[in-house]
Design an enzyme around this catalytic site. Structure first.
Site, PDB file in Angstrom:
ATOM      1  CG  HIS A 128      57.702  82.273  13.743  1.00  0.00           C
ATOM      2  ND1 HIS A 128      57.308  81.294  14.633  1.00  0.00           N
ATOM      3  CD2 HIS A 128      58.733  82.922  14.330  1.00  0.00           C
ATOM      4  CE1 HIS A 128      58.081  81.353  15.707  1.00  0.00           C
ATOM      5  NE2 HIS A 128      58.948  82.333  15.551  1.00  0.00           N
ATOM      6  NE  ARG A 137      54.660  92.179  20.714  1.00  0.00           N
ATOM      7  CZ  ARG A 137      55.579  91.307  20.300  1.00  0.00           C
ATOM      8  NH1 ARG A 137      56.450  90.828  21.133  1.00  0.00           N
ATOM      9  NH2 ARG A 137      55.623  90.937  19.035  1.00  0.00           N
ATOM     10  CB  THR A 343      60.108  79.744  13.399  1.00  0.00           C
ATOM     11  OG1 THR A 343      60.889  79.645  14.579  1.00  0.00           O
ATOM     12  CG2 THR A 343      59.168  78.562  13.306  1.00  0.00           C
TER      13      THR A 343
HETATM   14 CA    CA Z   1      64.805  81.045  16.015  1.00  0.00          CA
END
Ligand code: CA
Length: 414
Positions: A128, A137, A343
């Site tokens: 993630h 980026r 996540t």
């Molecule tokens: Ca989160």
């Protein structure tokens, strides 16, 4: 272990699980409860029937509107309660009081199980962090600190809601593509984040770090956690201090807290960590967990589509490492604090835990079963997270957490 109670083979709530929650019964009474199969054991009635020994103190404990006092008694106490329930469920014959202590699960309403204290969100999935880094980026996806420490931020507990609570699309400042001044608008990039969160059971003292070998003694159990996110608000506000209004409008949790004891059979080896973490983050043995996760989206008038399948074993940093790091500076934790994983994405494109990644920042719309596609969530969409662990015929599940997106309030200032 065999039980006199008929439990469907694919039930999340086997006799190996016995998680804890708070329910409202059909006649409006509030009690702690333990789901098993299609039923919930009413812990106030079970305590009153003498299942746990002394009646009065146990009744008092379980008739409270949250589990905070119960979990603060420690994991040994919860272990004893689960053991008593398991003995009752594995009796040679159906006990006479079964009729009285078992409520039909469909007839009760799970409530927020905790008075949540402090809430911290980590960022512990390397897939993630790399995916989001690539989009935000491109030249510098994974920052140099990432493999040295479990990155996290302090979130807000006031907006954490229980399964089934509708989610109002938030407004905020957004910088349109190519513009140099922001607009005020409802988010156009509403997203979910598939996470697990752990609940602190045992407090620690201010100034005293929790050594990593003792970290799991401070963890009561786990929940499913959806960290709703507004990506356009997040993108404009996150430098230099990190997530703020793009995150704190809502997070949803599942109602049943699954204990670490119930998850013991599903411990697994974590990924190889390179470079080798500093001493205070090093631990022997297996401290990752093999838990299957999925996310589905159901449009307002359409069928449900599973859009992501992944597993908690992909997390780079373990819960023990997160907690050791969180407290290494002397920061203390208290029963009822919540720490989310960040996540959870896996290596495959269909194992990414957010729409931002699944639809790759809007470039690859996700097809749904009704023929529509999604890059971000639409009003009326219901997002559901589910999780379970399975080994042979031992199944321990979390149930689900779901929430439906409501339209934003009418824009003000126009
Ligand atoms: Ca989160």
């Amino acid at each position: 272990m065999t039980t006199w109670l008929p439990i469907p083979a694919d039930s999340d709530f086997s006799i190996h699980n016995l998680p804890f929650g708070i329910i409202e019964t059909s006649n409006g009474r509030i009690t702690a409860g333990v789901p098993v199969g299609d039923y919930v054991i009413d812990l106030v009635l079970a305590a009153d029937a003498g299942l746990f020994g002394a009646r009065r103190p146990h009744v008092r404990l379980f008739e409270q509107p949250t589990l905070n006092s119960f979990i603060a008694l420690g994991n040994d106490f919860a272990r004893r309660i689960r053991r008593r329930l398991q003995l009752w469920l594995t009796n040679d014959k159906r006990p006479d009081d079964a009729e009285y202590l078992l409520l039909e699960r469909a007839q009760v309403r799970p409530l927020m199980p905790l008075r949540i204290g402090d809430y911290t969100d980590f960022y512990s999935s390397i897939e993630h962090a790399t995916n989001v880094g690539k989009m935000f980026r491109p030249d510098n996806p994974l920052l140099p600190n990432w493999r040295w420490l479990p990155v996290g931020y302090h979130g807000r507990s006031s907006s954490i809601v229980i399964d089934g609570t509708p989610i109002r699309r938030p407004h905020g400042q957004i910088l349109p593509k190519g513009a140099d001044t922001p607009i005020f608008s409802a988010t156009q990039q509403l997203d979910f984040e598939l996470e697990m969160a752990f609940v602190i059971g045992k407090e620690s003292r201010l100034g005293q770090p929790i050594p990593i070998e003792q970290a799991e003694e401070h963890i009561f159990g786990l929940l499913l956690f959806n960290d709703w996110s507004a990506r356009d608000i997040q993108r404009w506000e996150y430098v230099p201090l990190g997530p703020f209004l793009g995150k704190n409008f809502a997070s949803s949790i599942s109602p049943w807290i699954v204990t670490l004891d119930a998850l013991k059979p599903f411990r697994t080896r974590g990924p190889v960590q390179k470079p080798k973490p500093l001493d205070y983050l090093r631990i022997r043995g297996w401290h990752h967990y093999d838990i299957n996760l999925e996310v589905s989206i159901r449009p307002q008038n359409g069928p449900e589509t599973v859009v992501c399948r992944t597993n908690t074993r992909y997390l780079y940093w373990s819960m023990a490492q997160q907690l050791a790091h969180h407290t290494v500076n002397g920061c203390n934790v208290r029963p009822g604090d919540l720490m989310a994983s960040g996540t959870i994405s896996g290596p495959q494109p269909d194992s990414f835990g957010s729409l931002l990644e699944l639809a790759w920042g809007g470039q690859k719309p996700i097809p749904l079963a009704d023929g529509s596609t999604r890059t971000f969530l639409l009003d009326g969409d219901t997002v559901t997270l589910r999780a379970y662990a399975q080994k042979g015929n031992i199944r321990v599940g979390f149930g689900q957490v779901s929430g439906t997106v409501l339209p934003g309030w009418v824009e003000r200032g126009k």
